[in-house]
Structures are given as structure tokens and as C-alpha cells.
Design a protein around this motif. Structure first.
Motif: not given
Lengths: 425, 425
Positions: A408, A411-412, A414-415, B418, B421-422, B424
Motif C-alpha cells: 500500500x 502506492x501511496x 506519491x501522494x 490524497x 493520488x492514492x 494514482x
């Protein structure tokens, strides 16, 4: 170097050239008096940053019994009148140039000009907040700021330093080239080198954070401060211990850059294995020769936190406190959320939201590539920018307690940073 | 409805059932005295929010001549001592529940309890900040809060209301079902309906924002306030005009939800063509029957801003001020950055960062789908959440002055939230 023992103090990684005498002299000159003088000196140029609260985080940190009511934040002005339980966030992310660095830079430049009115320039090598802070501090004092930056520095960082009036000299992207180029500039233009943290003038300036905390908040059980090079930690700790000796000073750092914790445990300065991999860019640096002895004398404890804890804390601050912080600033919050912190039973705590950016140029090329063409450049035309921290997308070595959670997190990753969002990674 | 003329005031879109007498009575009862009483009443329960500054935005808004030095922000406590040019941001995004709504809700609940100690419950239909604020206000006053929410509300919104102690009754996702369900609850449980903005008690509560501004900042040329339903605008405007009549009160709203501007120009209340498409969720609502007459009397000007201006302002506040705001709050900042604002030559300005969320449930199903399974749920386990604003990814009807710029914007639409973003996107 102009007779200042610390004016060209090299980074701690090449500390062999600093004499023991120099260290002792430097450490002993960081005192509460020096910090109070710094406060008077920098007052016209920096913000007295606010102390904010957040019920949700207070609840999480102190336990449910300690508070009343919902989320939100804000203490202004009357903080010193408040008593009883509370978690107070010292918002250096709202400081000029976005970080406490302006305090140290202003104190150094101001003191320099006071001691030597002929001084025309300050020199540093950095592309972090220190470069921007020094550029602004120099401009405010009518001096030139000569800043050495690697030739592959991201445009936004270059523009940020230029925006504050810094004159940039580019060099090859390695430590030796940076130092050599700074030396060349010093020989050519004169002036004085100002180190980002390992300089007593800088440490006294950062210590004004602690002075303000001690003035605004009485009866604190603990103050939590992130540590990288240790300028903010050592200065703040000296102020806190001088004014409220019963307050515990707790340092916070990433597990992946835990030189302070290992130094603390060993009783002697230890280095990070280079280069540390952490999202907390600003805390990758090793402790300095000025800062370490101060930290050894004044800090009570070091808490280290995992990468996932840093990211969780970062999100909570953005979601709950509505504050944009850099991962380095989240490290202190993450430390407070650890079980060992809860066990202490503290009821009145101050956490410094530092807002700090990396000064270390190593291994940044890859990331810098990703930073190019960011929306920052687009929306502000590259003029007078302040750079943003970036989460290291390639960060390795995070704790792997939970594979699913780790997945997880990837994936996150980049947020947080608009640069990545814009690119829809 | 318990003898309160405004206790079950319907939304303005069905305003035919409200008598002219009712409107006059309501409007005339919003006064500076009422706002001062509200301030005393709600003081124990809400934050006095800080006034922050940002040199970069100050420079952009007032022009380069007005300021010294770099970026950053923060005024705390001593704001009233400051004179001369400045742009001050009243940070209601740092308020409890993340928005000014807690002020109005607390005043309404407190007044209700004072007037009728037997009252056991308050009722509303909303899934925005008002529902959360009312739930918290009720809890703080020992009342039940019965909240009607559409059955397809996002989990995070449901959890947020429950987290503040609200008792939720689900209904079909349309306006009629909401009103009918609220009526049913009122018949079954008794209690009083509290409208999110079209209620004099609520308006007086929101007016405390203006009271604090007038107390903290002397000699303001202008105060800029976003307008949706108009509760914040009308209350704040009444306070400002009563205390500093020479200060101009400027409303800000999206071009795409410009009912206030059109009402202002026509001299009579106009509605948005439903449903307005704007990223500023909280400002889609029409002016109310209580708020419009107050606005007509006290507001000097309405400035409307495009979607791209809102997004640019949002980014600047996050990048430069390090504050997380919702798009609705960015609307005021965007208005200050417009050329017509610069032409006025204001030197001392206060902008309210409102932090407001949509209360209107129409056309939200699509967005709600996207909100499911957000990281908020993951990191906080669905317990006691405060919901976040979301940028409407499907937003249509934005100004198309520049095709290329528009293309960029579509890409960047996701950057703020967010949740996206999460995923993507």
C-alpha cells in the motif's frame, strides 16, 4: 578564514581537520545568553511562529482522557495562559523560507556584519533551505550570498535561491567539487563561509525556537525535535534546559538515518552509513562537531521511527491539522505516536514542525530528473520559487513488518508531492 | 416548529413557503449585538483562529512595493499592533471540524438550550461540515443530533458525523426525501431543525469571524469572504460594517456558481442554474432568504473567479503558506489575485480561508463512488474521521480561455486530493 573558528567548518564527514580546541570553543559558546542575543538580533527578520493544536492528534498522543471535543487546531497568542494537558505544535513550517533555517542564517549574517562591518559576502554550498535562507538573510543585511550548487540542481531549487537574491556558482555534483568551489569563491571574493548547522552562530539562531517555546508554554513535560545535522535540536535543547530544566528534550529521527540514536547510545559521535534512504530528506545528514557535544549534554532521549510511521504522521498532519509539512517535520509527530512515548505519561508536550530540506547533494540526480518540468515552474514562471520537499520514490530499506501494508505504501508514496501528482505516476 | 421562525427554514430553492414577515424578522435579528452575544456563547467551544501572513501572496496581491523579504507566514497574537500594508488570512480551515460551521452550530444549539432547556435534540439534513459541526455542538451541549444523510453517502462522511456523536438516519438521495425524513424525525423525536446557513442563530455564530477580524486588525481597507449560502458572508459583513464601516466587504464566488453576483447586480435574489459545476464544492449553494437581505445591505462588491483561478490559488496557498485548504477557501484568494482587485489599491486586506464543504447532495453519487475505499478509511479505521473536500474530477463548464492551459488543468485536477493520488489517477 577571517578569524572565525567555525566560519569554514567542514561537514562532519571530513571532520578530521577540526581541532578539539575548536570544537570545545564552539560548543561552549552556545548558551542561553547567546540564544537570547540571537533572538534580539533576528527579531526584525523572522516570524515568531504560532503554536497550533489539534484535538485529534492530542487525543492520539496523550490518550482520550486528556481532551474535550473534535478536530481542528489553533492556539494564538494566549498559549502561555493555558495550563493542563495539551500537545502544541511549533509551526516552523510557517517560518520565512518555509523552515527554521532563516533563524540561524540571519543570526550568522547579522553577527558577522556586526563583528566585521567590511564583510561583503557570505558563502555556502547547499541546495536546501539553508541556501535560500542564507540568500534572504544576506539580502536583508545588504550582503552578497555566493552559493555553490551542483550543476544538475533542479531548476526550482536554482530559481528559489536566485529568487532570494543568491548568486549561484555551479559545480560538479560531488562533495569535493562543492568544497573546492566554495574555497575558490572565498579566495576570489573574500567573505565568510556559513555552514548549515555546524556553526555556533547558526545553532544560537535555531535555538530561538526553544526560547520561544519556553516563553510561550509553561510546565511542559517534553519537547520533541527532529534531528538531522543537529542545529535545531542542539540550539533548542540548550534553550529548553536553561529555562525549564525539568522539561525532557526528546530527539526524533528516522530508523534509516539513526546516527543520533547510535551516537547517543555509544556516547560518541557515530555516522550514518552513507547514504541513508529515508523520505525525511532533511534528516539524512550526520551530526556535526559543534552539535554533537551539545546534544550529548542536553538531550534526554532519541526515538527513531520507521518510514511507514513517518508517512502516516505526515498524512495525519495534513488531514487533521490542515498543515502542509515536509516528511522531516512529520518525524517528530511520528515519534510522539509511538508506544514508548505513550508509556511516559506526558501530559503537556510541544512538537517542533521543523520544515527542513536536504542539504546533501549525493545520490540526488535520479530524483532531480523527476523534478524537472514541475507544475511549480509552470504556475510561477520559475521566479522567486521556494522549493518543495520530495518523497524519495526510490526509497529502500523501509521496515517490512507487513508486506501488505508495504505494498500500500508504495502506492501511496506519491501522494504528498504535487510534482508527482501532476505527472500522474 | 417550536415557535422559532427560522427553525425549519427550507432551502432557498423552495423559499415560497417563507413569509416576507419571517424574512424581515430574521434579518433584523442579525446585529452586532447578536454576534457579540454569540461570541460569548461559543467561546468555550471554538478556536479563536489565527491570522497568518505570506510574503509571497502579499506581494502578489498588493504589489511589490508593499513588502520586505521572502516567503513564509505567521502572525500570532500581536496582529492588532501591526499597522501598514499587509494581507492577513483568517484561518478558519484551522477551526474545529475544519470549518467556521462550528461557530454557527454552537451558537444555534447553545441559544436553543438556553431558550428551551427541555430541548433534547437538534435535527438537520446534510453531509457536509454542518452535519459534523452540529453533531459536535450538540454533544458539547448534551443534546442529541439527528442527522439525515442520503443512503449512498461515502463511508468517510458517515464516520465523521458518527465520530462527533451524530445519530444518522439514511434516506433516498434526493432533496424531497431529505426534507421528509427530517420532518419525520422532528415529529417522532421532537427537537429543532437547524439549517446550515439560513438561520439567524447560525448567521450570528458565523459573524464571530468578522468580530474577531475587526478586533484583531485595525484599519483594514477590505475583507474578502467566499459566498455559498451566505451564512459566513452575511454574518461577517454585519460585524465588519458595524465595527469598521469604512472597510469594504467583498464577496468571492466561482463564475460557475455566481448567484450572488447576479443577485447583487439585479438587486433581487437570483438562483444558480442547478447544479453548478465547480471545484468549490462548498459554494454551489444558493443564497438564502435570511442571508440575501443582509448581503444586499452590507456587501460592497462581488468578484467571481474561474475554475483555473481557483486551482491556481489553491496551489499557491498550499505551496507558499503551507496550509491545506479546500477549493472553496481558495476562491477568496483567487479574487484578491484578479486584476480588478489590484486596481482598487487596497493596502491592508483580510481574506477569510473558510474551509467549507458542500451541503448539497445533488449529483454526488458519481463522486461518492470515487471516494470509497480511500486511504482515510485505511489509516484511521473509519473512526472519528473528519471528511476532506474533493475536487470534482468531472467538473465541466470551466472557462476555456486557453485550450492548452485547460489541458494542463485536467491533468492537475487530481493533485490536491490524497484519495485520487492514492489511486494514482
Amino acid at each position: 578564514m577571517n578569524g572565525h573558528s567555525s566560519s569554514l567548518r567542514p561537514p562532519s564527514s571530513s571532520s578530521s581537520s577540526v581541532s578539539i580546541e575548536g570544537i570545545k570553543e564552539a560548543s561552549s559558546s552556545v548558551s542561553i545568553e547567546g540564544i537570547k542575543e540571537a533572538a534580539d538580533r533576528i527579531r526584525p527578520f523572522v516570524h515568531r511562529t504560532p503554536l497550533l493544536r489539534c484535538s485529534f492528534l492530542e487525543n492520539s498522543i496523550l490518550g482520550a482522557a486528556a481532551l474535550v471535543g473534535g478536530g481542528g487546531a489553533a492556539v494564538n497568542g494566549s498559549a502561555d495562559e493555558r495550563e493542563g494537558p495539551g500537545v502544541f505544535f511549533k509551526c516552523e513550517n510557517l517560518q520565512k523560507v518555509g523552515a527554521f533555517k532563516i533563524r540561524g542564517a540571519c543570526n550568522a549574517v547579522s553577527l558577522l556584519k556586526q563583528e566585521n562591518p567590511e564583510t561583503a559576502a557570505v558563502v555556502t554550498h547547499s541546495s536546501g533551505n539553508h541556501a535560500q535562507a542564507l540568500a534572504l538573510a544576506a539580502r536583508l543585511h545588504g550582503l552578497r550570498a555566493l552559493v555553490v550548487m551542483p550543476k544538475d540542481s533542479p531548476k526550482v531549487k536554482v530559481a528559489a535561491v536566485e529568487g532570494y537574491g543568491g548568486e549561484i556558482t555551479f559545480c560538479e555534483p560531488n562533495q569535493q567539487a562543492r568544497e573546492d568551489t566554495a574555497d575558490l569563491l572565498l579566495k576570489k571574493h573574500g567573505g565568510t563561509f556559513i555552514h548549515p548547522y555546524d556553526d555556533t552562530r547558526v545553532v544560537c539562531g535555531q535555538g530561538t525556537v526553544g526560547l520561544e517555546i519556553a516563553q510561550d508554554l509553561k510546565g511542559l513535560d517534553a519537547v520533541v525535535i527532529p534531528v538531522g545535522g543537529g542545529g535545531l535540536l542542539s540550539g533548542t535543547a540548550v534553550a529548553i534546559k536553561a529555562l525549564t530544566p525539568t522539561t525532557r528534550v526528546i530527539a526524533a529521527e528516522p530508523v534509516n538515518a539513526d546516527d543520533a540514536k547510535r551516537s547517543f547510545e555509544a556516547g560518541e559521535k557515530k555516522l550514518n552509513e552513507a547514504p541513508p534512504q529515508t523520505v525525511a530528506d532533511g534528516l539524512k545528514t550526520n551530526l556535526g562537531d559543534v552539535t554533537w557535544p551539545l546534544i550529548r549534554q542536553t538531550v534526554d532521549e532519541v526515538i527513531s521511527v520507521s518510514e511507514s510511521e513517518i508517512l502516516s504522521a505526515l498524512r495525519l498532519v495534513m488531514e487533521r491539522m490542515k498543515l502542509v509539512i515536509e516528511p522531516s517535520a512529520a518525524v517528530g509527530v511520528a515519534a510522539c505516536l509511538r508506544p514508548e512515548f505513550a508509556e511516559r505519561g506526558y501530559k503537556r508536550v510541544c512538537v517542533v514542525l521543523c520544515g527542513e530540506e536536504e542539504d546533501d547533494e549525493e545520490e540526488k540526480k535520479e530524483k532531480e530528473e523527476e523534478g524537472k518540468g514541475s507544475f511549480l515552474e509552470k504556475i510561477e514562471g520559475g521566479d522567486g520559487l521556494r522549493t518543495q520537499s520530495r518523497i524519495d520514490v526510490k526509497a529502500e530499506g523501509r521496515e517490512e513488518e507487513d508486506e501488505e501494508e508495504e505494498e500500500e505504501e508504495k502506492e501511496e508514496d506519491y501522494w504528498y508531492n504535487p510534482r508527482y501528482f501532476h505527472r500522474k505516476l
